[in-house]
Design an enzyme around this catalytic site. Structure first.
Site, PDB file in Angstrom:
ATOM      1  N   TYR A 144       0.865  -1.188   0.000  1.00 14.35           N
ATOM      2  CA  TYR A 144       0.000   0.000   0.000  1.00 14.35           C
ATOM      3  C   TYR A 144       0.895   1.229   0.000  1.00 14.35           C
ATOM      4  O   TYR A 144       1.881   1.293   0.737  1.00 14.35           O
ATOM      5  CB  TYR A 144      -0.890   0.001   1.245  1.00 14.35           C
ATOM      6  CG  TYR A 144      -1.740   1.254   1.405  1.00 14.35           C
ATOM      7  CD1 TYR A 144      -2.784   1.532   0.528  1.00 14.35           C
ATOM      8  CD2 TYR A 144      -1.481   2.158   2.443  1.00 14.35           C
ATOM      9  CE1 TYR A 144      -3.562   2.673   0.681  1.00 14.35           C
ATOM     10  CE2 TYR A 144      -2.261   3.303   2.601  1.00 14.35           C
ATOM     11  CZ  TYR A 144      -3.297   3.552   1.718  1.00 14.35           C
ATOM     12  OH  TYR A 144      -4.062   4.683   1.875  1.00 14.35           O
ATOM     13  N   ASP A 239       9.339   2.603  -0.579  1.00 13.80           N
ATOM     14  CA  ASP A 239       8.332   3.266   0.249  1.00 13.80           C
ATOM     15  C   ASP A 239       8.579   2.843   1.697  1.00 13.80           C
ATOM     16  O   ASP A 239       8.196   1.746   2.113  1.00 13.80           O
ATOM     17  CB  ASP A 239       6.924   2.882  -0.217  1.00 13.80           C
ATOM     18  CG  ASP A 239       5.848   3.618   0.573  1.00 13.80           C
ATOM     19  OD1 ASP A 239       6.194   4.321   1.545  1.00 13.80           O
ATOM     20  OD2 ASP A 239       4.663   3.486   0.218  1.00 13.80           O
ATOM     21  N   LYS A 267       4.715   8.897   8.702  1.00 14.87           N
ATOM     22  CA  LYS A 267       4.480   8.284  10.014  1.00 14.87           C
ATOM     23  C   LYS A 267       5.482   8.763  11.077  1.00 14.87           C
ATOM     24  O   LYS A 267       5.320   9.853  11.596  1.00 14.87           O
ATOM     25  CB  LYS A 267       4.391   6.756   9.870  1.00 14.87           C
ATOM     26  CG  LYS A 267       3.221   6.387   8.921  1.00 14.87           C
ATOM     27  CD  LYS A 267       2.693   4.988   9.010  1.00 14.87           C
ATOM     28  CE  LYS A 267       1.349   4.902   8.291  1.00 14.87           C
ATOM     29  NZ  LYS A 267       1.359   4.184   7.028  1.00 14.87           N
TER      30      LYS A 267
HETATM   31  C1  LIG Z   1       0.651   4.691   5.678  1.00 14.91           C
HETATM   32  C2  LIG Z   1       1.374   4.449   4.413  1.00 14.91           C
HETATM   33  C3  LIG Z   1       1.293   5.342   3.336  1.00 14.91           C
HETATM   34  C4  LIG Z   1       0.341   6.510   3.339  1.00 14.91           C
HETATM   35  O1  LIG Z   1       0.645   7.437   4.328  1.00 14.91           O
HETATM   36  P1  LIG Z   1      -0.533   8.465   4.790  1.00 14.91           P
HETATM   37  O2  LIG Z   1       0.183   9.385   5.734  1.00 14.91           O
HETATM   38  O3  LIG Z   1      -1.574   7.612   5.445  1.00 14.91           O
HETATM   39  O4  LIG Z   1      -1.015   9.148   3.590  1.00 14.91           O
HETATM   40  C5  LIG Z   1       2.105   5.133   2.240  1.00 14.91           C
HETATM   41  N1  LIG Z   1       2.937   4.074   2.184  1.00 14.91           N
HETATM   42  C6  LIG Z   1       3.031   3.177   3.191  1.00 14.91           C
HETATM   43  C7  LIG Z   1       3.998   2.056   3.082  1.00 14.91           C
HETATM   44  C8  LIG Z   1       2.236   3.334   4.329  1.00 14.91           C
HETATM   45  O5  LIG Z   1       2.285   2.416   5.292  1.00 14.91           O
END
Ligand SMILES: *Cc1c(COP(=O)(O)O)cnc(C)c1O
Length: 428
Positions: A144, A239, A267
């Site tokens: 994701y 990511d 995060k």
């Molecule tokens: C949480 C997450 C996102 C999105 O971040 P948001 O701050 O919720 O927009 C993107 N990539 C990964 C791997 C994530 O866990």
């Protein structure tokens, strides 16, 4: 355990907001029942509206690695808020946070701050397309990357076919520029590059996946990602919105020995405030406006509150280096859950990396979305609700990782394992 106040609040919320929530992950769709409303967090604990206390293993889905309301973060925010909350102009705090990120993450020479992980991945793929002059993005099923249109794409019917929209509102035109492959599938990746290599701008991947539960990328898969992108002139985007500053201070890339071209963060780097970042080699990052021509902007980017919380969090992590202890605690927890499941005769597989782990109710190892999807999610739902009754707040989906914080003590872990021993018997 009464949750009357939560029930009343949720009834009202459903009249005001779609599904009663501002993000679907909170709505308990994966476990049934109604979400719990919280009034405060302290260290490893959350307190709901009815005054029940829970040991929290979500940590706001990852950011709260120091636990809730950590004194250093609270002090930094208090000091910042009286100086003004947003100027729309440069501040020293942006330099400080950027410097922490550049120093910590080996592949990042230059970085741009944004306000969410979604914004970071959206911008990184725009940059990759602008830099390479190509359109196609490769992603992996079960990873994701936020709710970016071109990343909300599912695999088409055959392997290595072009993607199809994974949500109403994502157009076929957008989806066809995204290729969705199997995670950890070296042959599939090779096939996709053989067929589409000249059109691929970038591959975006979670180097330790956190969004189908915790699943590690194999060494062969990571090596193939690096080699094939390099050979075909495509960029490799890690990511690390979850894994950055969680599995290690330098991110998953510091553990795995693979250097991506671009990295996205979020995060933890905002310490619980809205924050994201993307960075990489200076030569690539300098394609961004105003140094280069790729457009991306943000009214609240690098704002004084988010940078204050982020700097405070990263400074504590850098100065205290809690990663070995976090790993000891998560290992202890994983072993305790395994013993509880074994005693009850419940089959399991554990996905684990540093301060994140997933206890899969599965009788086979989970290595990709296909194996994750075969988990017994009904058993997970019963486990989740059993643990809630014991005062342990787990992710409300089999496919989300548990996150430990530095505030979790050995006693918290022991209490969690004791609760799991009881609940495993109930769900066996
Ligand atoms: C949480 C997450 C996102 C999105 O971040 P948001 O701050 O919720 O927009 C993107 N990539 C990964 C791997 C994530 O866990």
């Amino acid at each position: 355990m009464s949750r009357e106040q939560s029930q009343a609040a949720f009834a009202r919320a459903k009249q005001l907001m779609p599904g009663g929530v501002n993000s679907p992950a909170r709505a308990f769709g994966g476990v049934g029942g109604e979400p719990i409303f919280f009034q405060r967090g302290e260290g490893a604990y959350l307190f709901d509206l009815d005054g029940n206390r829970y040991i929290d293993y979500i940590g706001s889905w990852g950011p709260m690695i120091l636990g809730h309301a950590h004194s250093k973060v609270v002090e930094a925010l208090q000091a910042a808020v009286v100086r003004g909350t947003s100027f729309g102009a440069p501040t020293l705090a942006e330099n400080q946070l950027a410097e922490l990120l550049v120093d910590a993450v080996a592949s990042i020479e230059k970085v741009r701050l944004v306000s969410s992980g979604t914004e970071a991945t959206m911008s990184a793929i725009r940059l990759a397309r602008g830099y390479t002059g190509r359109a196609t993005i490769v992603k992996f099923a079960g990873n994701y990357h936020g709710h970016v249109d071109s990343l909300l794409v599912a695999a088409g019917s055959a392997a290595a076919t072009l993607g199809v929209p994974d949500s109403p509102g994502v157009t076929e035109g957008t989806a066809k520029d995204t290729l969705v492959l199997r995670y950890n599938d070296v042959a599939g990746l090779g096939g996709a590059f053989a067929q589409h290599g000249r059109r691929i701008a970038a591959v975006i991947v979670e180097p330790v996946a956190g969004n189908m539960g915790c699943v590690r990328a194999s060494a062969e898969f990571l090596a193939a990602l690096r080699q094939l992108t390099q050979e075909h002139g495509a960029l490799l985007i890690f990511d690390e919105v979850i894994s950055g500053f969680r599995v290690a201070y330098g991110g998953a890339q510091s553990l795995l020995g693979v250097t991506p071209d671009l990295t996205t963060l979020g995060k933890i780097i905002g310490g619980g405030l809205p924050m994201g970042a993307y960075g990489g080699r200076a030569e690539i990052m300098d394609q961004m406006l105003p140094a280069g021509k790729v457009f991306q902007a943000g009214t609240l980017s690098g704002n004084p509150l988010a940078t204050a919380a982020g700097i405070a969090t990263l400074t504590v992590l850098r100065d205290t280096n809690p990663y070995e202890e976090l790993e000891r605690h998560s290992t202890r927890l994983a072993v305790g859950l395994e013993e509880a499941a074994t005693a009850a005769g419940v089959p399991y597989a554990v996905g684990w990396c540093g301060a994140m782990l997933t206890f899969f109710f599965s009788d086979e190892p989970v290595t990709d979305w296909d194996t994750a999807a075969r988990c017994d999610t009904r058993r997970y739902a019963r486990f989740f609700w059993g643990m809630i009754e014991q005062g342990v707040y787990l992710p409300c989906s089999q496919y989300e990782a548990m996150f430990l914080s530095t505030a979790h003590t050995q006693q918290d872990i022991a209490a969690t394992i004791a609760a799991a021993r009881e609940v495993m018997q109930e769900i066996a």
